[in-house]
Write an enzyme that holds these catalytic residues in place. Structure first.
Site, short mmCIF file in Angstrom:
data_model
loop_
_atom_site.label_atom_id
_atom_site.label_comp_id
_atom_site.label_asym_id
_atom_site.label_seq_id
_atom_site.Cartn_x
_atom_site.Cartn_y
_atom_site.Cartn_z
N ASP A 493 34.93 38.10 27.69
CA ASP A 493 34.55 36.70 27.65
C ASP A 493 33.14 36.37 28.18
O ASP A 493 32.33 35.76 27.49
CB ASP A 493 35.56 35.86 28.42
CG ASP A 493 36.99 36.15 28.01
OD1 ASP A 493 37.19 36.93 27.07
OD2 ASP A 493 37.91 35.59 28.61
N GLU A 693 45.02 42.87 37.12
CA GLU A 693 44.25 42.68 35.89
C GLU A 693 42.96 43.50 35.95
O GLU A 693 42.57 44.14 34.97
CB GLU A 693 43.93 41.20 35.73
CG GLU A 693 43.24 40.84 34.43
CD GLU A 693 43.09 39.33 34.26
OE1 GLU A 693 42.56 38.92 33.21
OE2 GLU A 693 43.50 38.56 35.17
#
Length: 719
Positions: A493, A693
């Protein structure tokens, strides 16, 4: 080569001999090394999983199974008031997780009108084992109490309480349960749940609430507790009490069992179906237990096969993470799949495309049926030719799909971009584990349509090298919207290479007829085109295995051309690394080195010389061999930021690609050493902490979402 293969066989054989026996029908003799691979103790204090409305993460690790949409945790040893019940459930209001209670069904035992002290015999034991949560208590006078929670179906948990009398006298007890609601703090969700007594226990109905970013119910959801034996229930406001009608008699040396189910359903049809399934589970609880143990023994046995003894607990932690994130078909989700994380507000109730591809690769090693379904779950929503809303995107797979689409307040549903093309790899890896040619034949036309979409809609200058981009979508109103969607399409992103300040911008794409197709950014990405080349390689294998020999040859030719284009245009000989290029062919070296350059090794795109030069950077402490190896941005980059999402943290999927890329070119020792350092520096294999994550490359601290699925999935092939 033969010597290497022989060594692998010997290692695997020795590992198998050293592996603890897991195939047993008696949970009491499960290998102790697999107890509490995750710390699942914790009691919520508020309905909001993070404790505060602004917190997205849930600090309590939870257990779910079979794709259920509700999950549980073990009590806290320091909070005696939490004993006798399982924390929760944590239920997913279509897309968002909330705690229904601190412990909705807390068991109490009394004798002669006095409550039995669960701490009378000392400190209880709370243990999370593969497939079951267990509580064990020693009461006074030789009584023992064990509570086991496991799942009977994709909507129902089964709890078994066993009271054992090791004393010399018969005991007559009374049993009951109590619980209370934890309500969300804000309206309208605060008023959604309501308690109701039932003939078999107690239920919670949910009012209709359509809060797009917080809480979604249709007014048909229900959580229901059903007891195997006759009970009486009374409700007062947000609390209830259930009592067993008969006394519980336990003779010396004997035992007595209490069984109940806890179901969470979305629709009236599900509720009716689950009523019958829960009744069967209560009628034959031993069968539920045996089936669950057999299934989990299979998971553990397959996931730990060939894994070194000191890494097997990590393999089991990966399995537990993936299974707790498994969600069964519901709403717009037509097949089962794996969500990124039940522990994170935004990741609990939907499936993402490239997450699904990576998760399928890991899951196929122990649950191939689930792996197939999670691939199907994304292709269920592949855009078909003639689609009324986006016909120009035929073949595209959306970025993310959820319980609700946009027409039903589904703000998380995302068709404004896709995700990197790794689906053919995932399908081939499932085939390697299963040998299922029918699955290849099912997926082949869908994969080819997806491949063709990339070149039709994401090759701005028609030179055979694609760009990340965006679709024609209400959310892509401006060029800046489209640039942001393109960065999301890459999956990385906020990576520096997509910064507007560095020159990245979105351009309109048109077809031969001049009609607008969508957008591309003004750069051709090395990872995207290496992925496309690998996709073509895998399509060649799939075509050949499916009996399409001529098409297989065509795919091999296309793959060779794509590999060559990446190799010749995106490698910079001055720095020894692969970079994105501008549409004019300029290598964008000023944006620094990113881990995406290593994808060219994983896909076999790099030449031997290029791989040798890239290897120098991958093993350098000043580049990618940081304390936790393989940061997303090289340490030498002016944009390196160790805790900023895709600007430095270590993501285990990218670490997997880098390590496998090194192995592919003969640098297996480097790959092993770097991955061992990663596992040790993060503590992911030696602690009871959840798999995260991503990780800080300078400290090893876990970052962002806990219990993250693709991290867990790709640890399995790495191990």
């Amino acid at each position: 080569m033969r010597r290497a293969l022989t060594a692998c066989v010997v290692v695997a054989a020795v590992a198998a001999l050293l592996a603890p026996a897991t195939a047993t029908a008696n949970p009491a003799v499960k290998p102790p090394s697999y107890g509490d691979v995750l710390d699942m103790r914790g009691v919520p204090e508020t309905a909001h999983p993070g404790g505060k409305e602004e917190d997205d993460g849930n600090p309590v690790n939870v257990f779910a199974d079979q794709g259920a949409w509700h999950a549980y945790a073990l009590p806290d040893e320091k909070k005696k008031e939490s004993w006798g019940g399982f924390s929760g459930p944590l239920y997913i209001a279509q897309e968002y997780p909330w705690w229904l209670s601190d412990a909705f069904s807390r068991l109490r035992l009394t004798e002669d009108g006095k409550p039995l002290d669960l701490a009378a015999g000392g400190k209880p034991e709370f243990t999370g084992l593969p497939g079951v949560l267990r509580q064990s208590y020693r009461l006074d006078g030789g009584l023992r109490l064990t509570l086991d929670l496991r799942y009977a179906t994709d909507r129902t948990a089964l709890v078994r309480a066993r009271v054992t009398n090791t004393g010399h006298s018969a005991r007559t007890l009374r049993a009951g349960w109590s619980g209370k609601l934890l309500r969300p703090a804000k309206k309208p969700m605060r008023d959604a749940p309501s308690l109701k007594a039932t003939d078999t226990g107690v239920g919670v109905d949910f009012a209709r609430v359509r809060e797009t970013w917080d809480y979604l119910t249709d007014g048909t959801e229900r959580f229901e507790v059903r007891h195997a034996e006759p009970v009486r229930t009374s409700v007062e406001k947000d609390s209830y009490r259930t009592d067993l009608e008969r006394p519980l008699r336990v003779r010396p040396g004997g035992h007595a069992s209490l069984d109940w189910t806890e179901s969470y359903t979305f629709t009236r049809a599900e509720r009716q179906r689950e009523k019958a399934r829960a009744a069967r589970a209560l009628h034959r609880p031993a069968e539920v237990t045996a089936r669950g143990e057999e299934r989990w023994d299979g998971y553990v046995r397959k996931a730990t096969r060939g894994v070194p003894a000191d890494r097997r607990r990590l393999a089991v932690k990966s399995v537990e993470t993936l299974i707790s994130n498994w969600r069964s078909a519901a709403g717009m989700l037509r097949h089962d799949g794996v969500t990124p994380s039940v522990s994170d507000k935004w990741f609990a109730g939907g499936f993402w495309a490239w997450d699904s591809w990576k998760q399928a690769v890991g899951t196929a090693r122990f649950a191939p049926g689930l792996a197939k379904d999670q691939i199907r779950s994304m292709f269920d929503h592949q855009v078909r030719p003639g689609d009324k809303d986006r016909p120009q995107d035929a073949g595209m797979v959306p970025d993310a799909v959820f319980y609700n689409d946009a027409a039903r307040d589904g703000g998380n549903w995302n068709e404004r971009n896709s995700k990197p093309p790794l689906a053919a790899w995932a399908v081939w890896e499932v085939y390697r584990q299963t040998g299922d040619r029918a699955f290849l034949r099912e997926m082949y036309p869908k994969l080819t349509a997806y491949q063709e979409w990339w070149y039709r809609n994401r090759d701005h200058d028609r030179d055979g090298l694609a760009e990340y981009g965006a679709t024609i979508d209400p959310a892509n109103k401006t060029p800046e919207d489209a640039r942001l969607a393109a960065a999301w399409e890459s999956g990385m992103d906020n990576a520096p290479r997509f910064d507007a300040a560095l020159g990245t911008k979105a351009l309109e794409n048109t077809g031969p007829d001049g009609k607008k197709l969508g957008f591309s950014v003004n750069q051709e990405s090395v990872d995207l085109n290496a992925y496309l080349a690998a996709d073509q390689d895998h399509l060649a294998k799939i075509a050949a295995a499916s009996g399409h020999g001529r098409e297989a040859a065509s795919w091999r030719t296309r793959a060779a051309k794509t590999h060559r284009a990446v190799r010749e245009t995106m490698y910079d000989p001055k720095t020894g690394w692969f970079y994105d290029t501008s549409l004019g062919g300029e290598r964008l070296t000023a944006r620094g080195r990113g881990i995406e350059g290593a994808i060219a090794l994983w896909t076999g795109t790099a030449s031997r010389y290029q791989a040798r030069q890239a290897r120098k950077l991958l093993v350098s402490p000043d580049e990618f061999a940081t304390k936790v190896p393989f940061p997303t941005v090289a340490k030498s980059s002016p944009y390196f930021a160790p805790t900023k999402y895709w600007r430095g943290p270590v993501w285990l999927d990218q670490a997997y690609y880098a390590a496998e890329g090194l192995r592919r070119y003969g640098y297996g020792r480097d790959a092993r050493e770097l991955m061992s350092r990663l596992i040790d520096a993060t503590g992911v294999g030696s602690t009871k902490d959840p798999i995260r994550e991503n990780y800080d490359p300078t400290t090893g601290k876990g970052l962002n979402a806990a219990n993250f699925s693709w991290s867990a999935a790709l640890l399995l092939p790495l191990l």
